[in-house]
Structure formats: C-alpha cells, structure tokens
Design a protein around this motif. Structure first.
Motif, PDB file in Angstrom:
ATOM      1  N   GLN A 143       1.334   2.996  12.782  1.00  0.00           N
ATOM      2  CA  GLN A 143      -0.085   3.393  12.755  1.00  0.00           C
ATOM      3  C   GLN A 143      -0.992   2.166  12.906  1.00  0.00           C
ATOM      4  O   GLN A 143      -2.025   2.245  13.565  1.00  0.00           O
ATOM      5  N   GLU A 183       6.164   4.093   9.417  1.00  0.00           N
ATOM      6  CA  GLU A 183       5.041   4.853   9.979  1.00  0.00           C
ATOM      7  C   GLU A 183       3.731   4.080   9.828  1.00  0.00           C
ATOM      8  O   GLU A 183       2.899   4.079  10.735  1.00  0.00           O
ATOM      9  N   ALA A 184       3.548   3.412   8.696  1.00  0.00           N
ATOM     10  CA  ALA A 184       2.330   2.605   8.479  1.00  0.00           C
ATOM     11  C   ALA A 184       2.264   1.457   9.496  1.00  0.00           C
ATOM     12  O   ALA A 184       1.173   1.138  10.000  1.00  0.00           O
ATOM     13  N   PRO A 239      12.432   7.654   1.785  1.00  0.00           N
ATOM     14  CA  PRO A 239      11.050   8.098   2.042  1.00  0.00           C
ATOM     15  C   PRO A 239      10.060   6.928   2.114  1.00  0.00           C
ATOM     16  O   PRO A 239       9.162   6.930   2.959  1.00  0.00           O
ATOM     17  N   LEU A 240      10.242   5.932   1.251  1.00  0.00           N
ATOM     18  CA  LEU A 240       9.338   4.779   1.284  1.00  0.00           C
ATOM     19  C   LEU A 240       9.578   3.914   2.519  1.00  0.00           C
ATOM     20  O   LEU A 240       8.622   3.396   3.115  1.00  0.00           O
ATOM     21  N   ASN A 241      10.844   3.738   2.917  1.00  0.00           N
ATOM     22  CA  ASN A 241      11.133   2.993   4.142  1.00  0.00           C
ATOM     23  C   ASN A 241      10.483   3.668   5.346  1.00  0.00           C
ATOM     24  O   ASN A 241       9.876   3.009   6.190  1.00  0.00           O
ATOM     25  N   LEU A 242      10.616   4.979   5.431  1.00  0.00           N
ATOM     26  CA  LEU A 242      10.025   5.722   6.549  1.00  0.00           C
ATOM     27  C   LEU A 242       8.500   5.643   6.501  1.00  0.00           C
ATOM     28  O   LEU A 242       7.850   5.508   7.544  1.00  0.00           O
ATOM     29  N   ALA A 243       7.927   5.700   5.301  1.00  0.00           N
ATOM     30  CA  ALA A 243       6.470   5.578   5.166  1.00  0.00           C
ATOM     31  C   ALA A 243       5.996   4.199   5.619  1.00  0.00           C
ATOM     32  O   ALA A 243       4.951   4.067   6.276  1.00  0.00           O
ATOM     33  N   ALA A 244       6.767   3.163   5.272  1.00  0.00           N
ATOM     34  CA  ALA A 244       6.409   1.801   5.693  1.00  0.00           C
ATOM     35  C   ALA A 244       6.503   1.666   7.211  1.00  0.00           C
ATOM     36  O   ALA A 244       5.630   1.054   7.849  1.00  0.00           O
ATOM     37  N   GLU A 284      15.169   7.986  10.558  1.00  0.00           N
ATOM     38  CA  GLU A 284      15.902   8.199   9.311  1.00  0.00           C
ATOM     39  C   GLU A 284      17.410   8.119   9.554  1.00  0.00           C
ATOM     40  O   GLU A 284      18.142   7.489   8.790  1.00  0.00           O
ATOM     41  N   GLN A 325       0.820  -1.221   0.000  1.00  0.00           N
ATOM     42  CA  GLN A 325       0.000   0.000   0.000  1.00  0.00           C
ATOM     43  C   GLN A 325       0.850   1.265   0.000  1.00  0.00           C
ATOM     44  O   GLN A 325       0.457   2.271  -0.591  1.00  0.00           O
ATOM     45  N   VAL A 326       2.002   1.234   0.664  1.00  0.00           N
ATOM     46  CA  VAL A 326       2.859   2.425   0.686  1.00  0.00           C
ATOM     47  C   VAL A 326       3.832   2.460  -0.497  1.00  0.00           C
ATOM     48  O   VAL A 326       4.613   3.398  -0.622  1.00  0.00           O
TER      49      VAL A 326
END
Length: 181
Positions: free
Chosen positions: A176, A172-173, A165-170, A149, A121-122
């Motif tokens: 969450q 965070e997901a 950015p994608l690693n950090l988004a994953a 980071e 999804q991310v």
C-alpha cells in the motif's frame, strides 16, 4: 521473456535471506525457473547478509548477478555498497528506518520506505522485512500477491504460523505504501 534479478541486502537477523527464500519458493510454486544464492558473514546476528534471486520463464545460465534490476537495501552499509550496482533504469528500495539518506543516482527509480515504522503500526515490531517484501512484490509484480500466505508457510516451514496474519498485514502495508507513493 520475463526475467527479474534481485539483490536483497542487510545485516543478519533482519530477515534478508528469508525475503529471498520467499521469492524462490513463490517462483517455484508459480512454475518459474529460479536461482537463490545466499551470502552471510560468520555471525548469526549483526553480520552482513545478502542474497541474489533470479526468477525467469526461461533457463537461467548463471545464478550470479553483476547488475541487478532491483536492489533492496535494509540498512545504511547495504545502501552504500549496493546502490552503485543497480542496473541503469533499475529500482532501489531503501529501508529509510535504518538508511538515512535517499538514493544518489539519478538513472534509477528509488523508494525510501520507513519499514520499521510501518511494521510497528501493524503490530509486528520485527516485521520491517515483511513491509519491504510487500513493497518489492508490488513494484516487481513478479509473483501473485494473493498467494503470499502459501509462500510464507513454505518459507518459514511451519514456524511463526501464529504470526501469519501480522506478516500478511505488514506485506500489505508495504504494498500500500508503494501504491500511495
């Protein structure tokens, strides 16, 4: 006194050892005492892999852990092998994308996390480990999530910086998912 003991297990290529290395680098950066013990089969990918990590504010007498407080099981064989060793009252994180049953023990807290689906999804298809790492950080509160980071840059030693950015988004997901659990 703060002392957290982790066992992270899966198969080679899932980023299991990288997850442990992230915890170790983060612990060092935050002034904690750290041990990191990787273990893997002879295969580069597909063999078994796991690591033991201890973060503490006091000296660590042994890097070995017989009953970790937190276990991450990235696949079905790891779930079968390591669920029995979670300390009573401990936490078990299950990558339900590859481990297709919930925890059987009633004396631990378990979370079934569809890490692969969340990673997809991310936009990071190979990021199930980052999702699980984010969940692990949210549950354990052992490291400053805001510094992730910096710890990722140390962990990957400059490789995959374009994926940051994608690693950090994953991550965070994954955090969450736990907040909404």
């Amino acid at each position: 006194m703060m002392k957290k003991e982790f066992l992270i297990a899966g198969f080679g290529g899932q980023g299991v050892l990288s997850m442990g290395l992230f915890l170790a680098y983060g612990g060092i950066a935050e002034g904690k005492k750290v041990t990191y013990v990787p273990s893997y089969g002879a295969e580069m990918r597909g063999g078994t892999a796991n690591c033991l990590v201890i973060l503490s504010d006091r000296d660590i007498s042994s890097p070995l852990i017989s009953d970790p407080g937190i276990v991450v099981a990235m696949n079905q064989p790891s779930l079968a092998k390591f669920e029995p060793v979670v300390r009573p009252g401990g936490v078990l994180l299950i990558n339900s994308s590859l481990a297709h049953r919930p925890a059987e023990r009633q004396d631990i807290t378990s979370y079934s996390i569809p890490a692969q689906e969340i990673a997809n999804q991310v936009g990071l298809p190979r990021g199930a480990n980052m999702v699980m790492l984010g969940a692990l950080l949210e549950i354990s509160k052992v490291l400053d999530f805001a510094a992730s980071e910096d710890y990722l840059v140390k962990t990957f030693r400059g490789k995959y910086l374009n994926m940051m950015p994608l690693n950090l988004a994953a991550m965070e997901a994954g955090a969450q998912f736990i907040r909404n659990f």
